[in-house]
Design a protein around this motif. Structure first.
Motif, mmCIF file in Angstrom:
data_model
loop_
_atom_site.group_PDB
_atom_site.id
_atom_site.type_symbol
_atom_site.label_atom_id
_atom_site.label_comp_id
_atom_site.label_asym_id
_atom_site.label_seq_id
_atom_site.Cartn_x
_atom_site.Cartn_y
_atom_site.Cartn_z
ATOM 1 N N THR A 147 0.842 -1.210 0.000
ATOM 2 C CA THR A 147 0.000 0.000 0.000
ATOM 3 C C THR A 147 0.873 1.255 0.000
ATOM 4 O O THR A 147 0.559 2.230 -0.685
ATOM 5 N N GLY A 148 2.004 1.198 0.720
ATOM 6 C CA GLY A 148 2.928 2.340 0.685
ATOM 7 C C GLY A 148 3.489 2.577 -0.709
ATOM 8 O O GLY A 148 3.790 3.709 -1.109
ATOM 9 N N SER A 149 3.608 1.498 -1.471
ATOM 10 C CA SER A 149 4.206 1.569 -2.813
ATOM 11 C C SER A 149 3.237 2.068 -3.862
ATOM 12 O O SER A 149 3.613 2.234 -5.012
ATOM 13 N N LEU A 150 2.006 2.294 -3.488
ATOM 14 C CA LEU A 150 1.066 2.787 -4.491
ATOM 15 C C LEU A 150 1.210 4.301 -4.652
ATOM 16 O O LEU A 150 0.428 4.930 -5.348
ATOM 17 N N PHE A 151 2.227 4.854 -4.014
ATOM 18 C CA PHE A 151 2.558 6.268 -4.197
ATOM 19 C C PHE A 151 3.885 6.387 -4.939
ATOM 20 O O PHE A 151 4.614 5.396 -5.075
ATOM 21 N N LEU A 152 4.153 7.623 -5.380
ATOM 22 C CA LEU A 152 5.366 7.869 -6.168
ATOM 23 C C LEU A 152 6.344 8.718 -5.377
ATOM 24 O O LEU A 152 6.012 9.877 -5.114
ATOM 25 N N PRO A 153 7.496 8.245 -4.998
ATOM 26 C CA PRO A 153 7.934 6.861 -5.160
ATOM 27 C C PRO A 153 7.336 5.944 -4.093
ATOM 28 O O PRO A 153 7.161 4.770 -4.301
ATOM 29 N N HIS A 154 6.941 6.522 -2.878
ATOM 30 C CA HIS A 154 6.481 5.688 -1.780
ATOM 31 C C HIS A 154 5.998 6.632 -0.699
ATOM 32 O O HIS A 154 6.459 7.770 -0.610
ATOM 33 N N THR A 155 5.086 6.175 0.146
ATOM 34 C CA THR A 155 4.670 7.058 1.249
ATOM 35 C C THR A 155 5.846 7.356 2.182
ATOM 36 O O THR A 155 5.932 8.423 2.769
ATOM 37 N N GLU A 156 6.779 6.403 2.289
ATOM 38 C CA GLU A 156 7.946 6.607 3.163
ATOM 39 C C GLU A 156 9.146 7.092 2.339
ATOM 40 O O GLU A 156 10.272 6.651 2.571
ATOM 41 N N ALA A 157 8.893 7.963 1.376
ATOM 42 C CA ALA A 157 9.957 8.372 0.456
ATOM 43 C C ALA A 157 11.181 8.898 1.193
ATOM 44 O O ALA A 157 12.318 8.572 0.835
ATOM 45 N N LYS A 158 10.960 9.656 2.228
ATOM 46 C CA LYS A 158 12.062 10.320 2.916
ATOM 47 C C LYS A 158 13.069 9.307 3.482
ATOM 48 O O LYS A 158 14.281 9.537 3.450
ATOM 49 N N THR A 159 12.571 8.172 3.965
ATOM 50 C CA THR A 159 13.489 7.166 4.503
ATOM 51 C C THR A 159 13.889 6.117 3.464
ATOM 52 O O THR A 159 15.042 5.685 3.425
ATOM 53 N N LEU A 160 12.946 5.707 2.635
ATOM 54 C CA LEU A 160 13.264 4.633 1.686
ATOM 55 C C LEU A 160 13.953 5.156 0.429
ATOM 56 O O LEU A 160 14.737 4.449 -0.194
ATOM 57 N N PHE A 161 13.612 6.361 0.008
ATOM 58 C CA PHE A 161 14.190 6.930 -1.224
ATOM 59 C C PHE A 161 14.696 8.349 -0.956
ATOM 60 O O PHE A 161 14.236 9.306 -1.580
ATOM 61 N N PRO A 162 15.657 8.527 -0.040
ATOM 62 C CA PRO A 162 16.064 9.888 0.350
ATOM 63 C C PRO A 162 16.584 10.715 -0.814
ATOM 64 O O PRO A 162 16.292 11.912 -0.919
ATOM 65 N N GLN A 163 17.329 10.122 -1.709
ATOM 66 C CA GLN A 163 17.901 10.857 -2.831
ATOM 67 C C GLN A 163 16.816 11.316 -3.784
ATOM 68 O O GLN A 163 16.802 12.459 -4.240
ATOM 69 N N VAL A 164 15.877 10.401 -4.089
ATOM 70 C CA VAL A 164 14.757 10.755 -4.966
ATOM 71 C C VAL A 164 13.955 11.882 -4.320
ATOM 72 O O VAL A 164 13.572 12.862 -4.984
ATOM 73 N N TYR A 165 13.728 11.736 -3.024
ATOM 74 C CA TYR A 165 12.967 12.742 -2.279
ATOM 75 C C TYR A 165 13.622 14.121 -2.436
ATOM 76 O O TYR A 165 12.958 15.106 -2.764
ATOM 77 N N ASN A 166 14.945 14.152 -2.271
ATOM 78 C CA ASN A 166 15.654 15.428 -2.414
ATOM 79 C C ASN A 166 15.588 15.947 -3.844
ATOM 80 O O ASN A 166 15.339 17.131 -4.071
ATOM 81 N N ASN A 167 15.820 15.063 -4.802
ATOM 82 C CA ASN A 167 15.810 15.493 -6.205
ATOM 83 C C ASN A 167 14.459 16.057 -6.598
ATOM 84 O O ASN A 167 14.380 17.063 -7.316
ATOM 85 N N LEU A 168 13.396 15.411 -6.145
ATOM 86 C CA LEU A 168 12.058 15.892 -6.491
ATOM 87 C C LEU A 168 11.837 17.279 -5.896
ATOM 88 O O LEU A 168 11.296 18.173 -6.568
ATOM 89 N N ASN A 169 12.275 17.449 -4.661
ATOM 90 C CA ASN A 169 12.111 18.763 -4.039
ATOM 91 C C ASN A 169 12.927 19.831 -4.763
ATOM 92 O O ASN A 169 12.438 20.929 -5.036
ATOM 93 N N GLU A 170 14.180 19.466 -5.073
ATOM 94 C CA GLU A 170 15.031 20.402 -5.802
ATOM 95 C C GLU A 170 14.408 20.790 -7.130
ATOM 96 O O GLU A 170 14.403 21.957 -7.521
ATOM 97 N N ALA A 171 13.898 19.769 -7.846
ATOM 98 C CA ALA A 171 13.294 20.018 -9.164
ATOM 99 C C ALA A 171 12.112 20.963 -9.022
ATOM 100 O O ALA A 171 11.923 21.885 -9.816
ATOM 101 N N LYS A 172 11.300 20.710 -7.981
ATOM 102 C CA LYS A 172 10.124 21.545 -7.757
ATOM 103 C C LYS A 172 10.548 23.007 -7.543
ATOM 104 O O LYS A 172 9.995 23.920 -8.151
ATOM 105 N N GLU A 173 11.562 23.164 -6.693
ATOM 106 C CA GLU A 173 12.037 24.516 -6.392
ATOM 107 C C GLU A 173 12.569 25.190 -7.654
ATOM 108 O O GLU A 173 12.257 26.346 -7.935
#
Lengths: 652, 652
Positions: B617-643
Motif C-alpha cells: 500500500t505504501g508503494s502505491l505512491f510515487l515513489p512511496h509514502t515513506e519516500a524520505k526514509t526509503l528513497f532519500p535521494q529521490v525525495y531530495n531530487n524531487l524537491n530540488e526540481a520543484k524549487e
C-alpha cells in the motif's frame, strides 16, 4: 495310481484318477472308434467295464440293458480305481499293427510357472502397484504433488522414478479424491540401474487389480494371455488368425505387399486389428477393464515385429537379409493402434536376425536353454519355423520357411488349436475307421497341427497313404474318395460335425504338411551340420508351437518331422513365444537376460548352406528318402505294420 | 573515445564512435524535443554542431542555410570525433531540473554468450550432428541397420545411445540413399551418465544444418529465439502476445477459465497457437525448415507451463498453493500441438513453486547467481513478477502478481518492446514537450514497459503528475486533457504516429503501473525481511524482463520500482527466461545445474508475510509514502526540481 487293463490286448497302464478313458486309450495305443471328438454324442466309443468301476460314462446312447451289463462310453468315463476295460470287436485292431501308435506324448515342461518362480523367490512382476499415503499439504508444507508422492515412496524404500506425463496429470485429482491416499502403478526397469516408471495413479487403494498381457504375433496366428501380476496366474488365453493373411500366407508375400501404396500402413493396421480382436474376446470373457492392464509384452518374428511397428521390412527379403534393428525403444501400446489404455507400456522382444525374431528369443528365454549346461535343440514349429541349438555357452540359430500348415493354415479344414479342432486321431488299419479327439471335447469343426501330424502318422501305419503322401484307393475303407479338390480322406462325416460338412484331408493338404515338416527337418539337420554336431549329440529337444495340449512325439518322428531319438529327450512347451512374454511380465529380472540371449546367438543363413536343399528334397517323403539310415525304427515299424496288416487281412 | 560537450549546459560525456546523438543526449540527461521516435521525420530534434563534426544528421527537414550553419537532426547523427553540440532554446531546459534524469542506464550483462562459452571451452550444444560411414552389408556381415550405426559410432568414441523410433524408421532408407554414409542428430542427456538420443537420421552429410529454438512462454508475451547449434549464434528473435489473454489478464483468471467445460484444452491450444505464430514468423523470415530444428526448450511460469502441458492448474490458486510437479519428463514438441517436426524433443524448465516457475529457474541459470559468491537480488519484471535473492550457497524466492503493465498489457496504447514502441522518453519540465525514442527508430505505435517507466519518472520531475499518480491540470502544457477514459497526457500527436491516433497515457494506465511496481517492491522488501537482510546488504541487483534494449535505472528508482542503491550495482539481462533456455541449448552441461537450482531454492509465500501488505500500500505512491526514509535521494531530487521549476517560471 489306479491301474487300467485294456482287453483283449492285455495292455496295462497306470493313470491318475480323473484321466479320461478315451484319451488314455489313445495315448496307450489302444484304438477305440469315435467320431464326435469326445463329446459323447456319436455313441461309438463303447467299452465293457469289469473288475472295477469308472466314473461317468453313462449316456442316452446306451440302452438300459447295456448299462446294466457294464457298457460305458469311453469318452465320458474317467478313471477312479483299478479297472479292466474291454474293447469291443468293432473297435479292436491287431496288436502288432498298433505298436508304433503307442505312447510318446511329449513331457510338457512347466518352464518357470508362477508357483516355481514364487518358490524360488524370483517372482518380481514387471508391473507392481503400491499404496502411498502422505500428509495433506499446508502453507508450511506446500511441496508439489509429485514431490509429495516421491518423498512418500522414498520412505517406503522405493527410489529412482520417472513419472509419466499421464500419471502426473492424474496425480492432483487422485491425491485429493483419495484423501491423500493413492495407488501408483510402477513398471520396473529392464536393468536394476534404470528408473522405475510410474505409469498411472489412482485415488485410494486399487492394488487388487494389476494385470498384464502377453502377446504372440505370429505370421498365421495371434495369441494373447492375460496375467494377474499379483498372483502370477494366467487368467485367460485366446487365439485368432492374423488377418494379414489376406495379404499373403508367408512373410515374403507380406513384405511384397508393403511395397504397394499404403501397404505398410494396411499391414500394420491388420496386425493391430488382429491383436485387438483377441484381446477384446479375452477382456469380455474375463470382464476386465483395459484400465487395469498395466503392461503389454509382444513377441513376434522379425517381419511381424517390423510390420507391427510400421517399419519398412523391405530389406529383410533382399540379400544379405538385413533387418532394421534388434532392439526397439519402449513405446506406448496405444500409439500402435492397440486398444489398450494410454498408460500401458508395450515391451517388444528384440530380434537376432531377419528370420530369427523376438518369438524365438522369447522361446529361448522361456525354456531357459541359455542358462542350461545341456546341449539342447529348440524347434519352434510355426509358419516361420525356427531352430536354435546350443547351451549356456553358445547358441546358434537358423530359420525355415515352413508355411502355415502347423497352425492349420493352407489346410482345407485346418484351424487353430481351439475348441472343436481335431487334435488327436488314431485309425483302425483294417477298417480305416478313425477315433477322433477334439480340443474342448466338442463336435469337430476342423483339424489343427497336432491332429494333422497324428492323422498322417495313422495313414502311414494303416497303408492309407504311400511314402509320397498319395492316397491308396486299394484300401478297403470307403473314406478315401475323389473330392472336388482331388483325392481326399473323410475324417468325420458331416452328421458328427459342428459345420454340417464332411471334414476331409486332401492330397493338397498332405503336400503342405510335407513341405512344412521337410523345411523344419532340413533346417535343424543343416544347422547341426553347420556347428559340427549330429542329432545324437543332443541331450534335449524342446518343441514349441501353437499346437493343442501336446504333440505326439512318436507320430511326429514317424512322419519325419522330428529326429529319431528316445522320446524322453523331448519336451513340449506349447507356444514358446507366449511363454517368454509371460515370463518377463512376472519375473522382471529375466528382462535383462533378453539382451544376453540376442548377443550370444549366432545366426546361420541356410540358403548359403550347401546341404540344406538335399535334406529338404529328401524330407518331402514319408518319413524320408533315407528312411533306413535316418529313421531305422520307423522304417522297421512301417514294415512290420505292413506285414501284420497283410496277415490280418489274409486271416479274415 | 570521442568527447561530446552539450551546450549551453556545459556537460561533457565520452561516447564510442557510432553512438546516436539523440540516445546519448537522453542518457546524459540532456533533453531534446523529439516526437517521431527517432525516425527523422518530425524535424524537432535540431542541434547546432561546432568544434568538430558528426556523421549524418542531414535531412530534407533542414534548409540549405541551416545545414550550412551546422544545424543537424540529433536523431540522425552519430558521434565520429570530439564535438560540441548546441541545444537550441526550444529544447533546452534548466540544468538543475534535469539532474535526476541523468545517466543510469543499467549495465547490460553478456551472461554466457556463445563467444564466452567457446572461450571457456564450455560450448557443448545439447543437439549435435555426426556424419557416420559404415561398410556395406554382406552375407558375412549382415548386422542389422541400427547395430551397424552404433558400431560405427563406437569407433568414433560415441557410446550409450537410445535410438528413437522415428530415427529407426528413417535408418534403412538413409543408409542406402546415402550409400552407407548418414548424418545422425544426437540430443545429449541431462546427466553425463544418461543416454544419448538419436532423434533423426538423414542420408549423406547434413551437418551444416543444426538448429534449436528457445521459447519463453509468458503470461502476456511469448518470445522465441532460433539458435545455430554449430556456431552458437542467435539467428533471430521474435515476440508476440499470448492469445490466452482473451481468457484473462493474469494467471488467476486463466486458471478460473480452465474450470469451464473444455477450458483446459482451449487454453492449451491458445498457448500452442501463440508460440506457433512467433515460430512461423521467425522461420519464414529466416527461411528455415522445421526439419532442421533439433531441440526446443521452453521456460514459463508454473501456471503457463501447466496450461501448455494440459495439466489442470486448479490447485495453484487454492491455498496452500500446491503445483502439480517440479520436473516434467521429456516430451515431443509435436505432441503439444507445436508446429515442429516429429523428431524434435521439447525440454521444459522445472518449477520451484506455484508462483515461481521455470522462467525464474531459467533466469537464475542464465545469470549464474547459483554459482556466484555475491549476494544478488534477481528481479523478473513480468505479469508474474518474481524475486530471487541469494548466492552460491542459498536461494530464496517469492512471487508478485504485478499485472501485465511491464509488458505493455492493460495500458491503452501499451505494446511489447517491438518496432515502434516508445522505449525512452524525457520531458521538458517547463513546456511539457517530450522527447521520444522508439524501438527500431520507427514512427511511434505505442509504448512498452521501459517507456512507461521513463514517462512516469519524467512526469514526476516535471510536476505533470502528483505523488498519487494523478494529472496536474495546472501545468502549462496542453498535452494534459480529459479524454474518453478520463485524464490523460498526449505523448505523441496522431500526425507523428504510425497509427493515426494520438498516443496517450491515461490515469488508468498510471494506476496499473503503480500496482505493478508496488507489487514488485513489496515482494522484494518482504522477501529480504523474511531472510533477515536489508537492501543495503545486496552486492548486485539483476533485472530481467521483456523490456527493450535496457531500462533506465535512475528512473526505475525514481518511480519506486527499484531500491535506491548505486546504479553500478544493477545489471540488466533482458528476457531472463529466454536467456536460460538459450544457454542450455548451447551448453548442455548446464542442464544438470537446473535441478540444482530447483533444489537449493526456498519459496516464501508472501501472502503469509505480515509486512507485505504494508509495503504494497505504501508503494502505491510515487515513489512511496515513506519516500524520505526509503528513497532519500529521490525525495531530495524531487524537491530540488520543484524549487528550480518554480524559480524558472518566476524568472520568465
Amino acid at each position: 495310481m489306479p491301474k487300467v487293463r485294456f482287453e483283449p490286448m492285455g495292455k496295462e497302464v497306470e493313470a491318475p484318477a480323473g484321466t479320461n478313458l478315451l484319451d488314455l486309450a489313445m495315448e496307450s495305443g489302444i484304438h477305440i472308434n469315435a467320431s464326435c471328438g469326445g463329446r459323447g454324442v456319436c455313441g461309438k466309443c463303447r467299452v465293457n467295464i469289469s473288475g472295477g468301476e469308472v466314473g461317468g460314462g453313462v449316456s442316452e446312447k446306451l440302452s438300459e440293458k447295456d448299462r446294466g451289463a457294464g457298457v460305458r462310453l469311453a469318452c465320458k468315463s474317467e478313471v477312479i480305481q483299478d479297472v479292466v476295460v474291454g474293447i469291443p470287436v468293432e473297435s479292436a485292431i491287431d496288436k502288432v499293427a498298433l505298436k508304433a501308435l503307442a505312447g510318446g506324448s511329449a513331457r510338457i515342461a512347466r518352464a518357470y510357472d508362477e508357483v516355481e518362480l514364487k518358490e524360488q523367490g524370483r517372482f518380481d512382476p514387471a508391473s507392481v502397484k503400491k499404496v502411498v499415503t502422505a500428509p495433506e499439504p499446508s502453507l508450511e508444507d506446500a511441496r508439489n504433488d509429485v514431490r509429495r508422492l516421491l518423498d512418500a515412496l522414498k520412505e517406503m524404500g522405493e527410489r529412482h522414478f520417472v513419472v509419466d506425463f499421464e500419471a502426473i496429470r492424474q496425480l492432483p485429482g487422485a491425491w485429493r479424491d483419495g484423501n491423500w491416499t493413492v495407488t501408483v502403478t510402477i513398471v520396473r526397469p529392464v536393468n536394476p540401474t534404470g528408473r522405475n516408471r510410474i505409469v498411472k495413479v489412482q485415488p485410494g487403494d486399487t492394488t487388487d487389480r494389476n494385470l498384464a498381457v502377453a502377446i504372440d504375433l505370429g505370421t498365421t496366428t495371434v495369441w494373447a494371455q492375460v496375467l494377474d501380476c499379483n498372483s502370477g496366474k494366467i487368467l485367460g488365453t485366446e487365439g485368432g488368425f492374423n488377418s494379414q493373411i489376406s495379404h499373403g500366407e508367408d512373410v515374403i508375400s507380406r513384405i511384397i505387399a508393403t511395397g504397394k501404396p499404403g501397404g505398410l500402413k494396411r499391414l500394420q493396421e491388420a496386425a493391430a486389428a488382429s491383436i485387438n480382436e483377441v484381446l477384446e474376446t479375452l477382456f469380455n470373457r474375463l470382464e476386465l477393464s483395459i484400465e487395469d492392464i498395466n503392461l503389454a509384452v509382444l513377441a513376434g518374428n522379425t517381419t511381424m515385429t517390423q510390420l507391427f511397428l510400421a517399419m519398412d521390412p523391405k530389406y529383410i527379403r533382399l540379400e544379405p537379409y538385413v533387418p532394421t534393428a534388434a532392439y526397439y525403444p519402449p513405446v506406448q501400446a496405444s500409439s500402435f493402434a492397440l486398444h489398450l489404455a494410454n498408460h500401458t507400456p508395450l515391451v517388444v522382444f528384440p530380434s537376432v536376425a531377419s528370420y530369427v525374431g523376438g518369438d524365438v528369443v522369447s522361446g529361448v528365454l522361456g525354456v531357459g536353454m541359455h542358462k542350461d549346461p545341456k546341449l539342447t535343440l529348440f524347434l519352434d514349429l510355426g509358419t516361420n519355423g525356427e531352430v536354435v541349438v546350443g547351451n549356456q555357452d553358445w547358441l546358434a540359430c537358423a530359420a525355415a520357411s515352413a508355411g502355415p500348415a502347423f497352425e492349420g493354415g493352407g489346410i482345407k479344414y485346418g484351424m487353430r488349436a481351439s475348441a472343436g479342432a481335431i487334435e488327436n486321431i488314431s485309425i483302425n488299419p483294417l477298417t480305416g475307421e478313425p477315433s477322433i479327439v477334439t480340443v474342448g471335447r466338442q463336435l469337430p469343426k476342423g483339424i489343427c497341427g497336432s491332429g494333422l501330424i497324428a492323422a498322417v502318422a495313422a495313414f502311414m501305419m494303416a497303408g492309407i497313404i504311400d511314402e509320397s503322401g498319395k492316397y491308396n484307393f486299394d484300401h478297403p475303407t470307403d473314406r478315401i474318395r475323389d473330392g472336388e479338390d482331388g483325392p481326399e480322406f473323410v475324417l468325420v462325416y458331416k452328421e458328427d460335425t459342428q459345420i454340417g460338412r464332411d471334414i476331409t484331408l486332401t492330397e493338397l493338404d498332405l503336400d503342405n504338411l510335407l513341405r512344412a515338416k521337410g523345411a523344419m527337418f532340413a533346417a535343424f539337420m543343416a544347422l547341426l551340420e553347420g556347428v559340427g554336431l549330429s542329432i545324437h549329440d543332443l541331450e534335449r529337444v524342446i518343441l514349441a508351437g501353437g499346437f493343442g495340449q501336446s504333440i505326439n512325439i512318436e507320430r511326429a518322428i514317424m512322419i519325419g518331422l522330428l529326429p529319431e531319438l528316445p522320446t524322453e529327450k523331448f519336451i513340449f512347451v506349447g507356444n514358446g513365444s507366449l511363454l517368454g512374454a509371460r515370463l518377463i511380465c512376472l519375473a522382471n529380472h529375466l528382462r535383462a537376460e533378453v539382451g544376453h540371449i540376442v548377443e550370444m546367438t549366432t545366426n546361420f543363413e541356410l540358403s548359403a548352406h550347401p546341404g540344406y536343399m538335399d535334406y529338404y528334397t529328401g524330407s518331402l517323403f514319408l518319413p524320408h528318402t533315407e528312411a533306413k539310415t535316418l529313421f531305422p525304427q520307423v522304417y522297421n515299424n512301417l514294415n512290420e505294420a505292413k506285414e501284420s496288416l497283410k496277415a490280418a487281412r489274409a486271416a479274415k
